[in-house]
Design a protein around this motif. Structure first.
Motif, PDB file in Angstrom:
ATOM      1  N   LEU A 181       0.661  -1.541  -0.222  1.00  0.00           N
ATOM      2  CA  LEU A 181       0.154  -0.209  -0.235  1.00  0.00           C
ATOM      3  C   LEU A 181       0.827   1.177   0.441  1.00  0.00           C
ATOM      4  O   LEU A 181       0.506   2.014  -0.659  1.00  0.00           O
ATOM      5  CB  LEU A 181      -0.566   0.368   1.294  1.00  0.00           C
ATOM      6  CG  LEU A 181      -2.300   1.019   1.144  1.00  0.00           C
ATOM      7  CD1 LEU A 181      -2.536   0.983   0.056  1.00  0.00           C
ATOM      8  CD2 LEU A 181      -2.676   0.651   2.755  1.00  0.00           C
ATOM      9  N   GLN A 237       3.865   1.690  -1.333  1.00  0.00           N
ATOM     10  CA  GLN A 237       4.824   1.842  -2.417  1.00  0.00           C
ATOM     11  C   GLN A 237       3.159   2.218  -3.825  1.00  0.00           C
ATOM     12  O   GLN A 237       3.766   3.405  -4.596  1.00  0.00           O
ATOM     13  CB  GLN A 237       4.707   0.191  -3.165  1.00  0.00           C
ATOM     14  CG  GLN A 237       6.287  -0.446  -2.754  1.00  0.00           C
ATOM     15  CD  GLN A 237       6.792  -1.519  -2.811  1.00  0.00           C
ATOM     16  OE1 GLN A 237       5.911  -2.219  -3.759  1.00  0.00           O
ATOM     17  NE2 GLN A 237       7.674  -2.183  -2.713  1.00  0.00           N
ATOM     18  N   VAL A 238       2.154   2.396  -3.882  1.00  0.00           N
ATOM     19  CA  VAL A 238       1.067   2.288  -4.650  1.00  0.00           C
ATOM     20  C   VAL A 238       0.770   4.188  -3.861  1.00  0.00           C
ATOM     21  O   VAL A 238       0.481   4.677  -4.964  1.00  0.00           O
ATOM     22  CB  VAL A 238      -0.068   1.353  -4.156  1.00  0.00           C
ATOM     23  CG1 VAL A 238      -1.168   1.799  -5.751  1.00  0.00           C
ATOM     24  CG2 VAL A 238       0.364  -0.607  -5.039  1.00  0.00           C
ATOM     25  N   CYS A 239       0.363   3.826  -2.882  1.00  0.00           N
ATOM     26  CA  CYS A 239       0.088   5.304  -2.666  1.00  0.00           C
ATOM     27  C   CYS A 239       1.364   6.591  -1.641  1.00  0.00           C
ATOM     28  O   CYS A 239       1.500   6.502  -0.356  1.00  0.00           O
ATOM     29  CB  CYS A 239      -0.912   4.812  -1.379  1.00  0.00           C
ATOM     30  SG  CYS A 239      -2.484   3.849  -1.805  1.00  0.00           S
ATOM     31  N   ARG A 240       2.369   6.466  -2.739  1.00  0.00           N
ATOM     32  CA  ARG A 240       3.583   7.407  -1.788  1.00  0.00           C
ATOM     33  C   ARG A 240       3.050   8.669  -1.536  1.00  0.00           C
ATOM     34  O   ARG A 240       3.520   8.764  -0.758  1.00  0.00           O
ATOM     35  CB  ARG A 240       4.351   7.410  -3.172  1.00  0.00           C
ATOM     36  CG  ARG A 240       4.579   6.075  -3.355  1.00  0.00           C
ATOM     37  CD  ARG A 240       6.210   5.550  -4.962  1.00  0.00           C
ATOM     38  NE  ARG A 240       6.597   4.479  -4.507  1.00  0.00           N
ATOM     39  CZ  ARG A 240       7.765   3.724  -5.596  1.00  0.00           C
ATOM     40  NH1 ARG A 240       7.558   5.357  -6.686  1.00  0.00           N
ATOM     41  NH2 ARG A 240       7.745   3.048  -6.491  1.00  0.00           N
ATOM     42  N   ARG A 241       2.208   8.981  -2.772  1.00  0.00           N
ATOM     43  CA  ARG A 241       2.027  10.805  -1.239  1.00  0.00           C
ATOM     44  C   ARG A 241       1.069  10.960  -0.823  1.00  0.00           C
ATOM     45  O   ARG A 241       0.681  11.504  -0.388  1.00  0.00           O
ATOM     46  CB  ARG A 241       2.125  11.171  -2.789  1.00  0.00           C
ATOM     47  CG  ARG A 241       3.040  11.890  -3.693  1.00  0.00           C
ATOM     48  CD  ARG A 241       3.221  12.931  -4.826  1.00  0.00           C
ATOM     49  NE  ARG A 241       4.849  13.026  -5.059  1.00  0.00           N
ATOM     50  CZ  ARG A 241       4.810  13.623  -6.742  1.00  0.00           C
ATOM     51  NH1 ARG A 241       3.041  12.928  -7.645  1.00  0.00           N
ATOM     52  NH2 ARG A 241       5.503  12.940  -7.002  1.00  0.00           N
ATOM     53  N   ASP A 242       0.074   9.966  -0.594  1.00  0.00           N
ATOM     54  CA  ASP A 242      -1.218   9.484   0.338  1.00  0.00           C
ATOM     55  C   ASP A 242      -1.121   9.041   1.411  1.00  0.00           C
ATOM     56  O   ASP A 242      -1.127   7.702   1.236  1.00  0.00           O
ATOM     57  CB  ASP A 242      -1.918   9.559  -0.165  1.00  0.00           C
ATOM     58  CG  ASP A 242      -3.334   8.868   0.238  1.00  0.00           C
ATOM     59  OD1 ASP A 242      -3.508   9.488   0.882  1.00  0.00           O
ATOM     60  OD2 ASP A 242      -4.595   8.310  -0.335  1.00  0.00           O
ATOM     61  N   LYS A 243       0.141   9.313   2.455  1.00  0.00           N
ATOM     62  CA  LYS A 243      -0.173   8.838   3.965  1.00  0.00           C
ATOM     63  C   LYS A 243      -1.804   8.294   4.658  1.00  0.00           C
ATOM     64  O   LYS A 243      -1.575   7.390   5.313  1.00  0.00           O
ATOM     65  CB  LYS A 243       1.123   9.642   4.859  1.00  0.00           C
ATOM     66  CG  LYS A 243       2.533   9.605   4.140  1.00  0.00           C
ATOM     67  CD  LYS A 243       3.125   9.978   4.718  1.00  0.00           C
ATOM     68  CE  LYS A 243       4.356  11.046   3.982  1.00  0.00           C
ATOM     69  NZ  LYS A 243       5.733   9.848   4.409  1.00  0.00           N
ATOM     70  N   LYS A 244      -1.684   8.926   4.489  1.00  0.00           N
ATOM     71  CA  LYS A 244      -3.651   8.970   5.112  1.00  0.00           C
ATOM     72  C   LYS A 244      -3.880   7.536   4.757  1.00  0.00           C
ATOM     73  O   LYS A 244      -4.557   6.492   5.348  1.00  0.00           O
ATOM     74  CB  LYS A 244      -4.427  10.307   4.456  1.00  0.00           C
ATOM     75  CG  LYS A 244      -5.635   9.831   5.256  1.00  0.00           C
ATOM     76  CD  LYS A 244      -6.830  10.490   5.103  1.00  0.00           C
ATOM     77  CE  LYS A 244      -8.060  10.949   5.393  1.00  0.00           C
ATOM     78  NZ  LYS A 244      -8.569   9.514   5.714  1.00  0.00           N
ATOM     79  N   SER A 245      -3.879   6.645   3.845  1.00  0.00           N
ATOM     80  CA  SER A 245      -4.786   5.862   2.790  1.00  0.00           C
ATOM     81  C   SER A 245      -3.348   4.232   4.330  1.00  0.00           C
ATOM     82  O   SER A 245      -4.158   3.603   3.973  1.00  0.00           O
ATOM     83  CB  SER A 245      -3.970   5.609   1.871  1.00  0.00           C
ATOM     84  OG  SER A 245      -4.836   6.102   0.845  1.00  0.00           O
ATOM     85  N   VAL A 246      -1.972   4.866   4.638  1.00  0.00           N
ATOM     86  CA  VAL A 246      -1.902   4.067   5.130  1.00  0.00           C
ATOM     87  C   VAL A 246      -1.884   3.788   6.643  1.00  0.00           C
ATOM     88  O   VAL A 246      -2.427   2.757   6.505  1.00  0.00           O
ATOM     89  CB  VAL A 246      -0.160   3.836   4.442  1.00  0.00           C
ATOM     90  CG1 VAL A 246       0.563   2.872   5.746  1.00  0.00           C
ATOM     91  CG2 VAL A 246       0.349   4.078   3.417  1.00  0.00           C
ATOM     92  N   TYR A 284      -5.682   2.017   6.417  1.00  0.00           N
ATOM     93  CA  TYR A 284      -5.434   0.704   6.709  1.00  0.00           C
ATOM     94  C   TYR A 284      -5.410   0.224   8.022  1.00  0.00           C
ATOM     95  O   TYR A 284      -5.009  -1.103   8.418  1.00  0.00           O
ATOM     96  CB  TYR A 284      -4.143   0.497   5.726  1.00  0.00           C
ATOM     97  CG  TYR A 284      -3.890  -0.961   5.614  1.00  0.00           C
ATOM     98  CD1 TYR A 284      -5.301  -2.198   5.115  1.00  0.00           C
ATOM     99  CD2 TYR A 284      -2.899  -2.038   5.850  1.00  0.00           C
ATOM    100  CE1 TYR A 284      -4.799  -3.521   5.560  1.00  0.00           C
ATOM    101  CE2 TYR A 284      -2.367  -3.178   6.275  1.00  0.00           C
ATOM    102  CZ  TYR A 284      -3.451  -3.517   6.097  1.00  0.00           C
ATOM    103  OH  TYR A 284      -3.339  -5.058   5.936  1.00  0.00           O
TER     104      TYR A 284
END
Length: 82
Positions: free
Chosen positions: A48, A50-59, A62
């Motif tokens: 996740l 790697q896919v969302c490198r600029r979107d730390k909120k997604s990590v 999760y």
């Protein structure tokens, strides 16, 4: 300076010590305290990230959702003033 983590696991309130040099995150610390294996969690978290490198909120979302599914709630970290 030492930290403490308070959390609820399966309706039971708990408190543990936390140190940044022992664990990657507070989630690793509480999982270790409860004896949980996070191998699959770390693999998915890395994918996740790697896919969302600029979107730390997604990590972060999760992480929070995964631990809610495991039965954790009310996870809070604070400085130990002793």
């Amino acid at each position: 300076m030492a930290f403490k983590i308070t959390y609820t696991y399966k309706s039971q309130a708990k408190e543990i010590g936390y140190s940044n040099d022992k664990f990657r995150s507070i989630y690793d610390a509480i999982a270790a305290a409860e004896g949980l294996d996070l191998t699959a969690f770390h693999a998915m978290e890395a994918q996740l990230a790697q896919v969302c490198r600029r979107d730390k909120k997604s990590v972060k979302d999760y992480q929070e959702n995964h631990f809610k599914e495991l039965g954790f709630s009310a996870i809070t970290i604070f400085r130990d003033e002793e």
